[in-house]
Design a protein around this motif. Sequence first.
Motif, mmCIF file in Angstrom:
data_model
loop_
_atom_site.group_PDB
_atom_site.id
_atom_site.type_symbol
_atom_site.label_atom_id
_atom_site.label_comp_id
_atom_site.label_asym_id
_atom_site.label_seq_id
_atom_site.Cartn_x
_atom_site.Cartn_y
_atom_site.Cartn_z
ATOM 1 N N ASP A 1 -10.698 2.293 -6.381
ATOM 2 C CA ASP A 1 -9.698 2.899 -5.499
ATOM 3 C C ASP A 1 -10.231 4.242 -4.977
ATOM 4 O O ASP A 1 -9.985 4.604 -3.814
ATOM 5 C CB ASP A 1 -8.392 3.108 -6.279
ATOM 6 N N LEU B 1 -4.673 1.284 -3.999
ATOM 7 C CA LEU B 1 -4.562 0.646 -2.687
ATOM 8 C C LEU B 1 -4.925 -0.835 -2.817
ATOM 9 O O LEU B 1 -5.887 -1.182 -3.514
ATOM 10 C CB LEU B 1 -5.483 1.333 -1.675
ATOM 11 N N ARG C 1 -10.770 5.324 -1.116
ATOM 12 C CA ARG C 1 -10.177 6.559 -0.573
ATOM 13 C C ARG C 1 -11.222 7.496 0.009
ATOM 14 O O ARG C 1 -11.006 8.124 1.056
ATOM 15 C CB ARG C 1 -9.355 7.261 -1.667
ATOM 16 N N ALA D 1 0.846 -1.202 0.000
ATOM 17 C CA ALA D 1 0.000 0.000 0.000
ATOM 18 C C ALA D 1 0.872 1.240 0.000
ATOM 19 O O ALA D 1 1.863 1.306 0.721
ATOM 20 C CB ALA D 1 -0.888 0.007 1.237
#
Length: 409
Positions: free
Chosen positions: A68, A126, A72, A6
Motif C-alpha cells: 500500500d 487501497l 501511495r 477505496a
Amino acid sequence: MRSWPASDVPSLNDAGLPAAARRLSLYDTGTGAVRPTEPGETARMYVCGITPYDATHLGHANTYLAFDLVNRVWRDLGHTVHYIQNATDVDDPLLERAQQTGEDWRELADREIQLFRDDMTALRVLPPDRYIGAVESIPLIVEMIEKLRGRDATYEVDGDVYFPIAADPAFGQVSRLTREQMAPLFAERGGDPDRPGKRDPLDALVWMARRPGEPGWDSPFGEGRPGWHVECSAISIEHLGMGFDVEGGGSDLAFPHHEMGASHAQVATGERPHARAYVHAGMVGLDGEKMSKSRGNLVFVSRLRADGVDPMAIRLALLAHHYRSDWEWTDGQLRDAAARLERWRAAVARPSGPPAGPVAGTVRERLADDLDAPAAIAAIDAWAAADGADASSPAQVRALADALLGVAL
Ligand code: 5CA
Ligand code: ZN
C-alpha cells in the motif's frame, strides 16, 4: 471478484505542498540491491493475495500495508497505479481446512475473503483495481499450461502435469538460492520433492488431476485443478503483461512461489523478465515463531477491531517497523501506536504548528528510499512535538499522513 472500497487519497498539491521529486527505490530480491523503480506513466504491480481459510492476521496485514505504501508513493509521484491481486480460492490448505471442519470449501473461501475485504477497508489499504480469484481464472491458467506444453515445458506423472525447471535457463534468478538452500524450502512450502517419477525434485506441479472428494475442472490435461505458482503467473501476465514493475508478497514467497511463477511466465512467453523487481516484506511473528495459519499463533485484525482498537492504531503499529524486517508482535506496540495516534490527532487539531514543508520533504525522501516508514513516522513525531506559528501546517500534515502513510487523523 469484487474488490473493496477505496478511501480518499488527498492530493498534497491541493493541500499547498510542492510536488514530489524523487523516484521510488525498492529492495529487489532478484538483484539483492535497492534500485529505483522506473515505471512509465502507469506503474504496474501484482501482489499475491491470501489463501482464504484464516484471514486476516497481522502478518498478512503487514505485507499488504507495505505494498500500500508502494501504491501511495507512486501516486504521489504522479503515476497511475495498475494494481492486481489474486485470492487463492482453491488450493490444498483451503480444501484441507474445509475437510476438517465439514464446511463447503466455497463458503469458507467466500467468508474469509469478505473478512479480508472488511479488514483491508478498515485499515485503509487501497484496493487492487482487479481482485481476481484462482477459480474464475481457470481458463486463463489452462491456456498458460497449454503454452508451456507447446514449448515442451511440461510432463506428466500419473495424470498430474509438472513444469521442468530445466526448461528455464534463468531458474534461480528471483531467490538467488543454491539448490541446497532451495530443497528444504521447496518441501516446506507446498512442494513435493520426493514424488517418484519427477525428473527433478524441484519441478513444480502445474495441474493436479482431480482427487476423490475434491473439486475439478475440465481441461485438455484431464479433469483437475491448477497448481499454485502457475495461478499467479497466469493472472499477472494476463492483466499486467510481461515486464511489470513490481511483484510483491511476504519473504516466504520468494522461493519457490515467485521463482516458479517467473520461470513459468518466461518459458511460456519467451520473454523476460516476468517482473522488473521482486519485493518482499518481512515475517511477523508471535512468541518466537512466524505467525502462520498452520502454527495457529495468530492475532487477527478483526479480533482487534471487535475489541474496539482503532484501525489507525493497528496501521501505525505495523508501520513502526521497516517492511523488510522480521519482528515480533507484542501488545505493548499497540499501546505505543495508540498513544502516537492521539498525539498526532491533537497536533493536527492545533490552530498552528511548525511549517509542513520540511516534514513533507523528509517523509517523501524516507519513503522513496525503500519505504522507510519508521523514519517517516519519526519526522511527523518531531513536527507534532514542536510549536510553530504556521496556520496552514496542521491541515497539511493531516493530508500528508493520510496520503502517504494512509493514517487518517
Ligand atoms: N495465496 C498465497 C499467495 S498467491 C499465500 O501465500 N497466501 S497466504 O494467505 O498464506 O499469505 C498471504 C500473504 O501474506 C503472502 O504475501 C504471505 O507472504 C504473507 N504472510 C503470511 N504470513 C505472514 C507473516 N507471518 N508475516 C508477514 N507476512 C505474512
Ligand atoms: Zn501468488
